[in-house]
Design a protein around this motif. Structure first.
Motif, PDB file in Angstrom:
ATOM      1  N   LEU A  35       0.840  -1.200   0.000  1.00 26.15           N
ATOM      2  CA  LEU A  35       0.000   0.000   0.000  1.00 26.15           C
ATOM      3  C   LEU A  35       0.873   1.246   0.000  1.00 26.15           C
ATOM      4  O   LEU A  35       1.591   1.496   0.970  1.00 26.15           O
ATOM      5  CB  LEU A  35      -0.908   0.020   1.243  1.00 26.15           C
ATOM      6  N   ILE A  41       0.068  -5.452   3.859  1.00 23.89           N
ATOM      7  CA  ILE A  41      -0.788  -6.172   4.806  1.00 23.89           C
ATOM      8  C   ILE A  41      -1.049  -7.601   4.318  1.00 23.89           C
ATOM      9  O   ILE A  41      -2.167  -7.967   3.991  1.00 23.89           O
ATOM     10  CB  ILE A  41      -2.122  -5.425   5.047  1.00 23.89           C
ATOM     11  N   HIS A  51      -1.967 -11.386   3.988  1.00 26.19           N
ATOM     12  CA  HIS A  51      -2.884 -12.264   4.711  1.00 26.19           C
ATOM     13  C   HIS A  51      -3.223 -13.463   3.829  1.00 26.19           C
ATOM     14  O   HIS A  51      -2.875 -13.479   2.657  1.00 26.19           O
ATOM     15  CB  HIS A  51      -4.140 -11.515   5.146  1.00 26.19           C
ATOM     16  N   PRO A  84      -8.530 -18.190   5.753  1.00 27.13           N
ATOM     17  CA  PRO A  84      -8.748 -18.531   7.168  1.00 27.13           C
ATOM     18  C   PRO A  84      -8.481 -20.001   7.497  1.00 27.13           C
ATOM     19  O   PRO A  84      -8.292 -20.337   8.653  1.00 27.13           O
ATOM     20  CB  PRO A  84     -10.234 -18.216   7.379  1.00 27.13           C
ATOM     21  N   MET A 129      -1.163  -3.362  -4.230  1.00 29.19           N
ATOM     22  CA  MET A 129      -2.457  -4.031  -4.266  1.00 29.19           C
ATOM     23  C   MET A 129      -3.341  -3.492  -5.401  1.00 29.19           C
ATOM     24  O   MET A 129      -3.558  -2.285  -5.498  1.00 29.19           O
ATOM     25  CB  MET A 129      -3.174  -3.820  -2.925  1.00 29.19           C
ATOM     26  N   ILE A 178      -6.454 -14.064   9.865  1.00 27.63           N
ATOM     27  CA  ILE A 178      -7.874 -13.741  10.007  1.00 27.63           C
ATOM     28  C   ILE A 178      -8.694 -15.011  10.034  1.00 27.63           C
ATOM     29  O   ILE A 178      -8.470 -15.917   9.245  1.00 27.63           O
ATOM     30  CB  ILE A 178      -8.346 -12.870   8.819  1.00 27.63           C
ATOM     31  N   LYS A 191     -14.497 -12.810   9.213  1.00 28.28           N
ATOM     32  CA  LYS A 191     -14.506 -11.397   8.862  1.00 28.28           C
ATOM     33  C   LYS A 191     -15.399 -10.588   9.797  1.00 28.28           C
ATOM     34  O   LYS A 191     -15.079  -9.463  10.142  1.00 28.28           O
ATOM     35  CB  LYS A 191     -14.911 -11.193   7.411  1.00 28.28           C
ATOM     36  N   LEU A 208     -13.843  -7.018  11.869  1.00 27.99           N
ATOM     37  CA  LEU A 208     -14.061  -5.762  11.166  1.00 27.99           C
ATOM     38  C   LEU A 208     -13.448  -4.592  11.936  1.00 27.99           C
ATOM     39  O   LEU A 208     -12.784  -3.751  11.358  1.00 27.99           O
ATOM     40  CB  LEU A 208     -15.561  -5.520  10.924  1.00 27.99           C
ATOM     41  N   LEU A 229      -9.737  -4.598  11.518  1.00 27.23           N
ATOM     42  CA  LEU A 229      -9.369  -4.224  10.150  1.00 27.23           C
ATOM     43  C   LEU A 229      -9.525  -2.718   9.940  1.00 27.23           C
ATOM     44  O   LEU A 229      -8.681  -2.078   9.332  1.00 27.23           O
ATOM     45  CB  LEU A 229     -10.230  -4.981   9.138  1.00 27.23           C
ATOM     46  N   GLN A 230     -10.608  -2.165  10.455  1.00 26.37           N
ATOM     47  CA  GLN A 230     -10.834  -0.721  10.311  1.00 26.37           C
ATOM     48  C   GLN A 230      -9.734   0.077  11.002  1.00 26.37           C
ATOM     49  O   GLN A 230      -9.194   1.026  10.455  1.00 26.37           O
ATOM     50  CB  GLN A 230     -12.183  -0.333  10.917  1.00 26.37           C
ATOM     51  N   ILE A 271      -6.438  -0.195   9.059  1.00 21.36           N
ATOM     52  CA  ILE A 271      -6.360   0.647   7.867  1.00 21.36           C
ATOM     53  C   ILE A 271      -6.157   2.110   8.278  1.00 21.36           C
ATOM     54  O   ILE A 271      -5.383   2.841   7.650  1.00 21.36           O
ATOM     55  CB  ILE A 271      -7.624   0.469   6.983  1.00 21.36           C
ATOM     56  N   GLN A 276      -2.863   4.621   7.405  1.00 23.03           N
ATOM     57  CA  GLN A 276      -2.990   5.953   6.799  1.00 23.03           C
ATOM     58  C   GLN A 276      -2.446   7.049   7.701  1.00 23.03           C
ATOM     59  O   GLN A 276      -2.599   8.230   7.429  1.00 23.03           O
ATOM     60  CB  GLN A 276      -4.468   6.224   6.466  1.00 23.03           C
ATOM     61  N   VAL A 327     -12.847 -11.551   1.955  1.00 20.02           N
ATOM     62  CA  VAL A 327     -12.931 -11.559   3.414  1.00 20.02           C
ATOM     63  C   VAL A 327     -12.343 -10.311   4.071  1.00 20.02           C
ATOM     64  O   VAL A 327     -12.965  -9.690   4.922  1.00 20.02           O
ATOM     65  CB  VAL A 327     -12.229 -12.804   4.006  1.00 20.02           C
ATOM     66  N   THR A 377     -14.153  -6.243   3.180  1.00 14.81           N
ATOM     67  CA  THR A 377     -14.955  -5.957   4.374  1.00 14.81           C
ATOM     68  C   THR A 377     -14.762  -4.509   4.806  1.00 14.81           C
ATOM     69  O   THR A 377     -15.721  -3.808   5.152  1.00 14.81           O
ATOM     70  CB  THR A 377     -14.561  -6.919   5.521  1.00 14.81           C
ATOM     71  N   VAL A 378     -13.507  -4.048   4.762  1.00 16.43           N
ATOM     72  CA  VAL A 378     -13.220  -2.649   5.104  1.00 16.43           C
ATOM     73  C   VAL A 378     -13.859  -1.719   4.065  1.00 16.43           C
ATOM     74  O   VAL A 378     -14.495  -0.717   4.402  1.00 16.43           O
ATOM     75  CB  VAL A 378     -11.695  -2.387   5.159  1.00 16.43           C
ATOM     76  N   THR A 390     -10.472  -4.196  -4.812  1.00 19.07           N
ATOM     77  CA  THR A 390      -9.147  -3.837  -4.295  1.00 19.07           C
ATOM     78  C   THR A 390      -8.053  -4.634  -4.986  1.00 19.07           C
ATOM     79  O   THR A 390      -6.881  -4.424  -4.706  1.00 19.07           O
ATOM     80  CB  THR A 390      -9.054  -4.068  -2.771  1.00 19.07           C
ATOM     81  N   LEU A 404      -8.247   0.696  -4.147  1.00 21.70           N
ATOM     82  CA  LEU A 404      -7.006   0.993  -3.416  1.00 21.70           C
ATOM     83  C   LEU A 404      -7.088   2.266  -2.552  1.00 21.70           C
ATOM     84  O   LEU A 404      -6.596   2.266  -1.424  1.00 21.70           O
ATOM     85  CB  LEU A 404      -5.829   1.083  -4.404  1.00 21.70           C
ATOM     86  N   LEU A 437      -7.889   2.019   1.080  1.00 19.87           N
ATOM     87  CA  LEU A 437      -6.881   1.456   1.977  1.00 19.87           C
ATOM     88  C   LEU A 437      -5.715   2.403   2.210  1.00 19.87           C
ATOM     89  O   LEU A 437      -5.107   2.398   3.265  1.00 19.87           O
ATOM     90  CB  LEU A 437      -6.371   0.125   1.419  1.00 19.87           C
ATOM     91  N   THR A 438      -5.391   3.225   1.217  1.00 18.27           N
ATOM     92  CA  THR A 438      -4.233   4.115   1.371  1.00 18.27           C
ATOM     93  C   THR A 438      -4.636   5.520   1.790  1.00 18.27           C
ATOM     94  O   THR A 438      -3.817   6.272   2.303  1.00 18.27           O
ATOM     95  CB  THR A 438      -3.444   4.246   0.050  1.00 18.27           C
TER      96      THR A 438
END
Lengths: 154, 94
Positions: A58, A67, A69, A72, A94, A111, A114, A118, A121-122, A125, A129, B12, B16-17, B58, B73, B76-77
């Motif tokens: 990213l 990131i 992953h 599961p 990505m 993970i 999901k 969440l 993950l939020q 992210i 940033q 997944v 989701t985000v 994404t 993208l 996420l960035t």
């Protein structure tokens, strides 16, 4: 590779790496999650294979992140591994075929479901940033890293 | 009712985000109740795309999807996020 912190209650671990290519980075971080008991031994190959097909670099600014992953099915307990690199390593971006980015901070995610993750993950992210937090992580300071990861999981 | 497909490698993690961020954006901009979002793996996009108004992915979508595909993208960035949200607004108005 040097372990910076590990918290078995909150399921996180941080390592400092001097690997020189992205496959070594992924190998060492996946190995760390395996040794800590969060994933099965198929996780390593799954992470490397998935990064090939779906890169996770990213471009977030001065400090870029990745990131990685995987599916599961290789995850025993959800967990997160922070990797701090001595020298940036090239990852593919990505969703942008052929674009590359120099990564110095990684969050490897184990993970499981999901819906349950969440929130994590939020927050993750949002952290990616935030260059200020990333620069703190990049120093490798154990106390501060413990604080940031603790906030992420709580 | 707009049907939106959100895709990532596994369907997944990053989708989701993206789902959450796009839902918040749409609700805050007066589109509450006017859309339905589904998540999927990127490998399913082409096959499913005929049933959707647009897709946000994404990861790279190969093949020929039957609906517009926007790059996810920026979610996420944070870079280029205004542009992505503007593009999503455009799709909502169509």
């Amino acid at each position: 590779m040097e372990k910076i912190v590990s918290n078995v209650e909150k399921h996180y671990v941080a390592v400092k790496l001097s690997a020189t290519n992205h496959e070594n980075v992924l190998d060492e971080m996946a190995g760390t999650l395996f040794c800590e008991g969060y994933v099965t031994d198929g996780f390593r190959d799954a992470i490397i294979e998935r990064e090939k097909n779906f890169p996770t670099g990213l471009p977030t600014g001065d400090i870029n992140v990745a990131i990685p992953h995987a599916s599961p099915e290789f995850v025993k307990e959800p967990a997160i591994c922070l990797g701090v690199l001595d020298q940036p390593v090239e990852f593919e971006v990505m969703g942008m075929e052929g674009e590359k980015v120099q990564v110095s901070v990684l969050f490897m995610l184990a993970i499981k479901k999901k819906e349950e993750q969440l929130g994590l993950l939020q927050k993750l992210i949002a952290t990616c940033q935030n260059q200020e937090i990333l620069s703190v992580l990049k120093t490798g300071d154990a106390e501060k890293i413990d604080e940031v990861l603790g906030d992420l999981i709580s | 009712m707009k049907r939106i497909l959100i895709a990532c490698g596994s369907g997944v993690a990053t989708s989701t985000v993206a789902n959450q961020k796009i839902s918040s954006y749409l609700d805050e901009n007066g589109y509450e109740g006017q859309y339905k979002i589904d998540q999927c793996q990127v490998s399913e996009v082409v096959e499913k795309s005929g049933d959707y108004d647009f897709c946000v992915a994404t990861t790279v979508v190969s093949g020929e999807p039957k609906c517009p595909v926007l790059p996810g993208l920026p979610i996420l960035t944070g870079m280029g996020l205004d542009k992505l949200f503007a593009d999503i607004s455009e799709e909502m108005k169509k």
